[in-house]
Design a protein around this motif. Sequence first.
Motif, PDB file in Angstrom:
ATOM      1  N   TYR A 159       9.692 -17.390  25.267  1.00  0.00           N
ATOM      2  CA  TYR A 159       8.477 -18.196  25.101  1.00  0.00           C
ATOM      3  C   TYR A 159       7.657 -17.657  23.929  1.00  0.00           C
ATOM      4  N   LEU A 160       7.481 -16.324  23.898  1.00  0.00           N
ATOM      5  CA  LEU A 160       6.691 -15.706  22.827  1.00  0.00           C
ATOM      6  C   LEU A 160       7.310 -15.961  21.460  1.00  0.00           C
ATOM      7  N   SER A 161       8.629 -16.047  21.384  1.00  0.00           N
ATOM      8  CA  SER A 161       9.300 -16.224  20.092  1.00  0.00           C
ATOM      9  C   SER A 161       8.906 -17.528  19.410  1.00  0.00           C
ATOM     10  N   ALA A 162       8.362 -18.461  20.179  1.00  0.00           N
ATOM     11  CA  ALA A 162       7.937 -19.747  19.621  1.00  0.00           C
ATOM     12  C   ALA A 162       6.454 -19.763  19.281  1.00  0.00           C
ATOM     13  N   LEU A 163       5.792 -18.592  19.395  1.00  0.00           N
ATOM     14  CA  LEU A 163       4.370 -18.483  19.068  1.00  0.00           C
ATOM     15  C   LEU A 163       4.193 -17.711  17.761  1.00  0.00           C
ATOM     16  N   PRO A 164       3.044 -17.867  17.097  1.00  0.00           N
ATOM     17  CA  PRO A 164       2.750 -17.063  15.899  1.00  0.00           C
ATOM     18  C   PRO A 164       2.609 -15.587  16.257  1.00  0.00           C
ATOM     19  N   ASP A 165       2.900 -14.720  15.293  1.00  0.00           N
ATOM     20  CA  ASP A 165       2.844 -13.278  15.537  1.00  0.00           C
ATOM     21  C   ASP A 165       1.466 -12.811  15.986  1.00  0.00           C
ATOM     22  N   ASP A 166       0.403 -13.374  15.409  1.00  0.00           N
ATOM     23  CA  ASP A 166      -0.939 -12.909  15.778  1.00  0.00           C
ATOM     24  C   ASP A 166      -1.265 -13.247  17.228  1.00  0.00           C
ATOM     25  N   GLU A 167      -0.750 -14.367  17.712  1.00  0.00           N
ATOM     26  CA  GLU A 167      -0.986 -14.729  19.111  1.00  0.00           C
ATOM     27  C   GLU A 167      -0.190 -13.806  20.039  1.00  0.00           C
ATOM     28  N   ILE A 168       1.033 -13.475  19.646  1.00  0.00           N
ATOM     29  CA  ILE A 168       1.841 -12.529  20.428  1.00  0.00           C
ATOM     30  C   ILE A 168       1.129 -11.184  20.510  1.00  0.00           C
TER      31      ILE A 168
ATOM     32  N   ARG B 181      13.864  -8.286  19.572  1.00  0.00           N
ATOM     33  CA  ARG B 181      14.474  -9.418  20.283  1.00  0.00           C
ATOM     34  C   ARG B 181      13.836 -10.739  19.856  1.00  0.00           C
ATOM     35  N   ILE B 182      12.529 -10.734  19.675  1.00  0.00           N
ATOM     36  CA  ILE B 182      11.850 -11.954  19.234  1.00  0.00           C
ATOM     37  C   ILE B 182      12.345 -12.354  17.846  1.00  0.00           C
ATOM     38  N   GLY B 183      12.516 -11.375  16.956  1.00  0.00           N
ATOM     39  CA  GLY B 183      13.024 -11.678  15.620  1.00  0.00           C
ATOM     40  C   GLY B 183      14.423 -12.269  15.661  1.00  0.00           C
ATOM     41  N   ARG B 184      15.298 -11.698  16.485  1.00  0.00           N
ATOM     42  CA  ARG B 184      16.663 -12.232  16.606  1.00  0.00           C
ATOM     43  C   ARG B 184      16.652 -13.616  17.239  1.00  0.00           C
ATOM     44  N   ALA B 185      15.763 -13.811  18.212  1.00  0.00           N
ATOM     45  CA  ALA B 185      15.681 -15.119  18.873  1.00  0.00           C
ATOM     46  C   ALA B 185      15.289 -16.211  17.887  1.00  0.00           C
ATOM     47  N   ARG B 186      14.404 -15.892  16.964  1.00  0.00           N
ATOM     48  CA  ARG B 186      13.991 -16.877  15.959  1.00  0.00           C
ATOM     49  C   ARG B 186      15.145 -17.226  15.019  1.00  0.00           C
TER      50      ARG B 186
ATOM     51  N   HIS C  85      18.223 -18.146  20.582  1.00  0.00           N
ATOM     52  CA  HIS C  85      18.224 -17.691  21.968  1.00  0.00           C
ATOM     53  C   HIS C  85      17.885 -16.207  22.005  1.00  0.00           C
ATOM     54  N   LEU C  86      17.445 -15.747  23.172  1.00  0.00           N
ATOM     55  CA  LEU C  86      17.057 -14.351  23.343  1.00  0.00           C
ATOM     56  C   LEU C  86      17.912 -13.720  24.427  1.00  0.00           C
ATOM     57  N   LEU C  87      18.434 -12.530  24.149  1.00  0.00           N
ATOM     58  CA  LEU C  87      19.265 -11.790  25.090  1.00  0.00           C
ATOM     59  C   LEU C  87      18.573 -10.474  25.403  1.00  0.00           C
ATOM     60  N   ASN C  88      18.508 -10.138  26.694  1.00  0.00           N
ATOM     61  CA  ASN C  88      17.710  -8.989  27.101  1.00  0.00           C
ATOM     62  C   ASN C  88      18.325  -8.336  28.335  1.00  0.00           C
ATOM     63  N   ASP C  89      18.405  -7.008  28.341  1.00  0.00           N
ATOM     64  CA  ASP C  89      18.796  -6.287  29.546  1.00  0.00           C
ATOM     65  C   ASP C  89      17.586  -6.228  30.470  1.00  0.00           C
ATOM     66  N   VAL C  90      17.794  -6.566  31.727  1.00  0.00           N
ATOM     67  CA  VAL C  90      16.694  -6.656  32.683  1.00  0.00           C
ATOM     68  C   VAL C  90      16.169  -5.272  33.016  1.00  0.00           C
ATOM     69  N   LEU C  91      14.851  -5.085  32.922  1.00  0.00           N
ATOM     70  CA  LEU C  91      14.240  -3.781  33.146  1.00  0.00           C
ATOM     71  C   LEU C  91      14.382  -3.310  34.587  1.00  0.00           C
ATOM     72  N   GLU C  92      14.150  -4.217  35.532  1.00  0.00           N
ATOM     73  CA  GLU C  92      14.044  -3.808  36.936  1.00  0.00           C
ATOM     74  C   GLU C  92      15.378  -3.702  37.646  1.00  0.00           C
ATOM     75  N   VAL C  93      16.446  -4.297  37.088  1.00  0.00           N
ATOM     76  CA  VAL C  93      17.733  -4.342  37.787  1.00  0.00           C
ATOM     77  C   VAL C  93      18.821  -3.816  36.863  1.00  0.00           C
ATOM     78  N   GLU C  94      19.522  -2.793  37.285  1.00  0.00           N
ATOM     79  CA  GLU C  94      20.545  -2.170  36.455  1.00  0.00           C
ATOM     80  C   GLU C  94      21.762  -3.083  36.319  1.00  0.00           C
ATOM     81  N   ASP C  95      22.392  -3.054  35.138  1.00  0.00           N
ATOM     82  CA  ASP C  95      23.628  -3.799  34.857  1.00  0.00           C
ATOM     83  C   ASP C  95      23.454  -5.312  34.917  1.00  0.00           C
ATOM     84  N   VAL C  96      22.234  -5.789  34.688  1.00  0.00           N
ATOM     85  CA  VAL C  96      21.969  -7.225  34.678  1.00  0.00           C
ATOM     86  C   VAL C  96      21.378  -7.607  33.325  1.00  0.00           C
TER      87      VAL C  96
END
Length: 264
Positions: free
Chosen positions: A153-162, A188-193, A197-208
């Motif tokens: 979602y943030l990747s579609a916003l301007p940097d100053d708003e992020i 990740r935001i830069g790559r998503a732009r 798409h954005l790919l991210n390892d989940v912080l709270e759950v290991e191996d997800v």
Amino acid sequence: MSDDQEIGKSGTQTIHRCATLLRLITTHQRTGMRLVDLYQGVGLTRPTTHRILQALVAEGFIRQDEKSKRYFLGGLVYEMGVAASPPHDLRDICQPYLQRVAHETGDTVFLTIRSGLDGVCIARAEGAYPIKVFVLDVGRRRPLNIGASAQAYLSALPDDEIERIWLANRERTMQQFPNFNLDGMWQRIGRARQDGHLLNDVLEVEDVRALAMPILGATGRPVGALSISALKHRLNDTPLDAKVKVLKNAVQEIQARLERDPGK
């Protein structure tokens, strides 16, 4: 200060406290929350928190389980939510696409929207793969800089708003998600732009891992994000390419519907 001003200040403070408690209970709706967790979470004394909670119970905003003594959202919140929803909201539009993506990928699919400085999961669909990855419960709130959906979602916003969102969320992010890495988010935001798409390892759950894309409204602003969560090996290389295509097709069709009827 006049009596009216003093009463007004006190009333406003009480409303803020009620709202904070309701948000906290909403975030932990699946398991409920103990009194001790609530008064520590909002920084109030035990008696003050208990008094506000009992008032919310009496009005039907929350309920307390008799056995566990944990607090959950009450029926009145559901009734108000139904009344507040427009005839055709984003969840209604997206639900068939969530089901389709879940069916075609076999994974768990989530729809997240923005609520102030938070991302809120408002819908979920489960695929057929036997190991389910429930990263988010419907109704769970997290800072808008946490998770693949929020960062997409943030990747579609301007940097100053992020940057403004991050600064507002920084303290609670560091408290609740100590492993969060700001540089990693910006990467990740830069790559998503670039990739769409954005790919991210989940912080709270290991191996997800999670794959997400923003959903843009008729004005070009993001209105939500669609994401897939799965075990890491299911979002690598060839499986990833196939799922990116499935998710992209769904997002494009949702956006086409939103462009046809901008009021939805």
